[in-house]
Design a protein around this motif. Structure first.
Motif, mmCIF file in Angstrom:
data_model
loop_
_atom_site.group_PDB
_atom_site.id
_atom_site.type_symbol
_atom_site.label_atom_id
_atom_site.label_comp_id
_atom_site.label_asym_id
_atom_site.label_seq_id
_atom_site.Cartn_x
_atom_site.Cartn_y
_atom_site.Cartn_z
ATOM 1 N N PRO A 1 0.699 -1.160 0.055
ATOM 2 C CA PRO A 1 -0.102 -0.105 0.054
ATOM 3 C C PRO A 1 0.924 1.241 -0.059
ATOM 4 O O PRO A 1 0.276 2.251 -0.438
ATOM 5 N N LEU A 2 1.954 1.367 0.369
ATOM 6 C CA LEU A 2 2.824 2.437 0.647
ATOM 7 C C LEU A 2 3.328 2.866 -0.891
ATOM 8 O O LEU A 2 3.480 3.932 -1.380
ATOM 9 N N VAL A 3 3.399 1.717 -1.800
ATOM 10 C CA VAL A 3 3.601 2.060 -3.175
ATOM 11 C C VAL A 3 2.480 2.453 -3.945
ATOM 12 O O VAL A 3 2.633 3.186 -4.698
ATOM 13 N N MET A 4 1.582 1.928 -3.495
ATOM 14 C CA MET A 4 0.037 2.210 -4.095
ATOM 15 C C MET A 4 -0.479 3.867 -3.902
ATOM 16 O O MET A 4 -1.174 4.338 -4.519
ATOM 17 N N ALA A 5 -0.315 4.223 -2.496
ATOM 18 C CA ALA A 5 -0.659 5.466 -2.122
ATOM 19 C C ALA A 5 -0.323 6.567 -3.149
ATOM 20 O O ALA A 5 -1.273 7.245 -3.623
ATOM 21 N N PRO A 6 0.950 6.775 -3.571
ATOM 22 C CA PRO A 6 1.031 7.732 -4.523
ATOM 23 C C PRO A 6 0.460 7.521 -5.751
ATOM 24 O O PRO A 6 -0.103 8.474 -6.657
ATOM 25 N N VAL A 7 0.278 6.319 -6.268
ATOM 26 C CA VAL A 7 -0.409 5.995 -7.559
ATOM 27 C C VAL A 7 -2.030 6.231 -7.340
ATOM 28 O O VAL A 7 -2.296 6.888 -8.503
ATOM 29 N N LEU A 8 -2.495 5.925 -6.285
ATOM 30 C CA LEU A 8 -3.885 6.305 -6.131
ATOM 31 C C LEU A 8 -3.902 7.835 -5.916
ATOM 32 O O LEU A 8 -4.832 8.317 -6.882
ATOM 33 N N VAL A 9 -3.158 8.626 -5.649
ATOM 34 C CA VAL A 9 -3.345 9.805 -5.449
ATOM 35 C C VAL A 9 -3.247 10.521 -6.680
ATOM 36 O O VAL A 9 -4.003 11.245 -7.265
ATOM 37 N N LEU A 10 -2.328 10.130 -7.598
ATOM 38 C CA LEU A 10 -2.007 10.607 -8.951
ATOM 39 C C LEU A 10 -3.245 10.129 -9.766
ATOM 40 O O LEU A 10 -3.749 10.972 -10.740
ATOM 41 N N THR A 11 -4.163 9.084 -9.516
ATOM 42 C CA THR A 11 -5.057 8.633 -10.175
ATOM 43 C C THR A 11 -6.311 9.748 -9.796
ATOM 44 O O THR A 11 -7.129 10.049 -10.581
ATOM 45 N N ILE A 12 -6.360 10.174 -8.589
ATOM 46 C CA ILE A 12 -7.301 11.245 -8.287
ATOM 47 C C ILE A 12 -7.234 12.282 -8.938
ATOM 48 O O ILE A 12 -8.243 13.051 -9.468
ATOM 49 N N LEU A 13 -6.074 12.776 -9.102
ATOM 50 C CA LEU A 13 -5.754 14.297 -9.695
ATOM 51 C C LEU A 13 -5.532 13.942 -11.367
ATOM 52 O O LEU A 13 -6.106 14.849 -11.962
ATOM 53 N N LEU A 14 -4.998 13.031 -11.908
ATOM 54 C CA LEU A 14 -4.849 12.774 -13.354
ATOM 55 C C LEU A 14 -5.150 11.109 -13.650
ATOM 56 O O LEU A 14 -4.353 10.541 -13.920
ATOM 57 N N SER A 15 -6.368 10.772 -13.582
ATOM 58 C CA SER A 15 -6.439 9.268 -13.791
ATOM 59 C C SER A 15 -5.962 8.679 -14.994
ATOM 60 O O SER A 15 -5.377 7.595 -14.853
ATOM 61 N N PRO A 16 -5.751 9.184 -16.359
ATOM 62 C CA PRO A 16 -5.104 8.395 -17.303
ATOM 63 C C PRO A 16 -3.648 8.220 -16.722
ATOM 64 O O PRO A 16 -3.132 7.271 -17.232
#
Length: 153
Positions: A108-123
């Motif tokens: 999840p620590l790897v995924m957290a920034p990826v999920l935040v990026l998805t919130i901001l710029l999903s593609p």
């Protein structure tokens, strides 16, 4: 009313993103995020926005052309409806990434920034996640992680 619905849309999705990012191992997170219906609140906003103009909106989407779509989304209602659409689908993509990463054992620590990026710029967030899945050794399967991922499905 349109502006209030526009503002409300993101806040309807925030609790679900917060669960996936901040408490990914909490048993209630699995239960709540396990439901595909978490996307319904933003979709209700979409429907409320478009219902009065559904006929003209649907006609444009059935036979789209650049000028017509531009005209449809350039109104306050059109922009708010597109925003609700994006929020709902971003959340659906984030939900899939959350469970897929759990199945693959990506921490999840790897995924957290990826999920935040998805919130901001999903593609971009989705693209980063798809590339992350290709990195050898990024996910370590453990029985606990596999069991948590499987119990939801």
């Amino acid at each position: 009313m349109t502006e209030r619905l526009f503002d409300l849309t993101f806040y309807l999705a925030v609790p679900f993103w917060a669960l996936m990012i901040f408490v990914p191992f909490w048993s209630w997170t699995r239960r709540i995020i396990g439901s595909p219906y978490i996307v319904v609140p933003p979709l209700v906003v979409w429907l409320v926005q478009l219902l009065p103009e559904f006929g003209s909106w649907a006609a444009e989407m059935v036979s789209p052309d650049l000028d017509g779509v531009r005209a449809a989304v350039s109104t306050a209602v059109g922009t708010s409806a597109v925003w609700a659409h994006l929020i709902a689908f971003d959340l659906f993509i984030g939900r899939w990434m959350f469970f897929d990463s759990r199945t693959r054992g990506i921490h999840p620590l790897v995924m957290a920034p990826v999920l935040v990026l998805t919130i901001l710029l999903s593609p971009l967030g989705l693209g980063v996640y798809l590339l992350l899945r290709l990195v050898p050794g990024i996910g370590r399967r453990t029985p606990a992680v596999d069991q948590q991922a499987v119990s939801v499905h």
